[in-house]
Design an enzyme around this catalytic site. Structure first.
Site, short mmCIF file in Angstrom:
data_model
loop_
_atom_site.label_atom_id
_atom_site.label_comp_id
_atom_site.label_asym_id
_atom_site.label_seq_id
_atom_site.Cartn_x
_atom_site.Cartn_y
_atom_site.Cartn_z
N SER A 195 0.08 -13.91 2.47
CA SER A 195 0.96 -14.34 1.38
C SER A 195 1.17 -15.84 1.46
O SER A 195 1.75 -16.35 2.42
CB SER A 195 2.31 -13.63 1.48
N HIS A 220 -2.42 -13.04 -1.49
CA HIS A 220 -1.21 -12.55 -2.16
C HIS A 220 -0.39 -13.74 -2.66
O HIS A 220 -0.03 -14.62 -1.88
CB HIS A 220 -0.42 -11.73 -1.14
N ASP A 239 3.00 -14.77 -4.59
CA ASP A 239 4.33 -14.34 -5.04
C ASP A 239 4.80 -15.24 -6.17
O ASP A 239 4.76 -16.46 -6.06
CB ASP A 239 5.32 -14.45 -3.88
N MET A 241 8.12 -15.99 -8.46
CA MET A 241 9.56 -15.73 -8.48
C MET A 241 10.23 -16.61 -9.51
O MET A 241 9.88 -17.79 -9.65
CB MET A 241 10.16 -16.02 -7.11
N HIS A 284 1.84 -10.95 -7.34
CA HIS A 284 3.04 -10.11 -7.25
C HIS A 284 4.15 -10.78 -8.08
O HIS A 284 4.74 -11.76 -7.64
CB HIS A 284 3.43 -9.98 -5.76
N MET A 333 7.66 -11.22 -9.44
CA MET A 333 9.08 -10.89 -9.23
C MET A 333 9.85 -11.64 -10.30
O MET A 333 10.58 -12.60 -10.01
CB MET A 333 9.51 -11.28 -7.82
N MET A 340 7.92 -2.47 -1.03
CA MET A 340 8.62 -3.62 -0.46
C MET A 340 9.40 -3.16 0.78
O MET A 340 10.21 -2.24 0.70
CB MET A 340 9.62 -4.21 -1.46
N ASP A 352 4.62 -4.86 1.73
CA ASP A 352 4.97 -6.28 1.61
C ASP A 352 6.35 -6.54 2.20
O ASP A 352 7.36 -6.07 1.68
CB ASP A 352 4.94 -6.65 0.11
C1 DX5 Z 1 8.88 -11.39 -0.45
C2 DX5 Z 1 7.45 -11.55 -0.83
C3 DX5 Z 1 6.50 -11.41 0.30
C4 DX5 Z 1 6.64 -12.45 1.38
C5 DX5 Z 1 6.33 -11.78 2.68
O1 DX5 Z 1 9.65 -11.31 -1.60
O2 DX5 Z 1 7.09 -10.58 -1.81
O3 DX5 Z 1 5.14 -11.37 -0.17
O4 DX5 Z 1 5.78 -13.55 1.22
O5 DX5 Z 1 6.61 -12.66 3.69
P1 DX5 Z 1 6.69 -12.20 5.22
O6 DX5 Z 1 5.36 -11.63 5.58
O7 DX5 Z 1 7.01 -13.47 5.93
O8 DX5 Z 1 7.80 -11.17 5.31
ZN ZN Z 2 4.94 -10.32 -2.34
#
Ligand code: DX5
Ligand code: ZN
Length: 215
Positions: free
Chosen positions: A7, A32, A34, A36, A65, A67, A136, A174
């Site tokens: 990620s 991956h 993210d 947000m 992903h 969010m 999650m 994740d």
């Molecule tokens: C959290 C993200 C994850 C995050 C995971 O909201 O969706 O993808 O990057 O990070 P680690 O592996 O550090 O928990």
């Molecule tokens: Zn994620």
């Protein structure tokens, strides 16, 4: 063998091109990304421009992903940017079936992500339509959080449903993944492990070792 999805939330942002090339060369299966919006989650990260900028530098699967809320109006931009998989949280927009069809009709893989507060019952009706489901194991929003053991039952349940209904979605986990929590997920039948801080905080010379330790 389990697939590994570093990620980039935890990557060195000022050295992103090199970070992508390093995890690519050291065995990542997916990358991956993210997204947000400061609304669905309490943080802001990355947009379609990041996907577009990364696209020429790797042939690996770009695993986006979302969010964000709403979802639908942003999907086409991520498709155009070169995403291979787009997953979203069904509790973040009204018509999830419609959004899944929108993604799939563009020849992109479609996934749903399950917030810890969402039960399997609430998403079970989408399982016949999806290519991937993200369980999650932290509250979405931040990297570096502690793995929530309470969510492992969802992995087991999704694996049972897949078998019973003869479906083929991948189960991706994740949040809080390291070699120990990754093993718990593999034992529960996970197919893909996302790992942010475990890989990227290890030092660039250690990415191969960290990725290998998750297999
Ligand atoms: C959290 C993200 C994850 C995050 C995971 O909201 O969706 O993808 O990057 O990070 P680690 O592996 O550090 O928990
Ligand atoms: Zn994620």
């Amino acid at each position: 063998m389990v697939k590994i999805a570093p990620s980039i939330l935890a990557a060195d942002l000022m050295d992103m091109k090199n970070e992508i090339k390093l995890v690519d060369a050291n065995g990542a299966d997916y990358i991956h990304i993210d997204v947000m919006d400061g609304h669905y989650v309490n943080n802001i990260a990355f947009g379609p421009n990041m996907v577009k900028s990364m696209r020429p530098h790797t042939k690996k699967i770009l695993d986006v992903h979302l969010m964000i809320s709403p979802v639908k109006k942003f999907v086409d931009e991520f498709i155009a940017a070169g995403a291979d998989i787009i997953s979203f949280h069904p509790d973040a927009d009204k018509n999830s079936r419609n959004i899944l069809n929108q993604i799939k009709s563009a020849n992109c893989k479609a996934g749903i992500a399950i917030h810890p507060k969402v039960s399997i019952n609430e998403i079970v009706s989408f399982l016949d339509l999806i290519d991937i489901v993200i369980v999650m194991t932290v509250v979405p929003g931040f990297g570096g959080q502690k793995f929530m053991q309470s969510e492992v039952n969802k992995i087991i349940e999704l694996s049972k449903i897949r078998k019973k209904r003869n479906l083929s979605y991948e189960i991706e986990i994740d949040g809080g993944i390291n070699s120990e929590t990754g093993k718990i997920c593999k034992d529960a039948n996970a197919d893909v492990l996302v790992a942010g801080s475990y890989i990227f905080s290890s030092g660039k010379e250690n990415y191969k070792k960290m990725i290998d330790s998750l297999r």
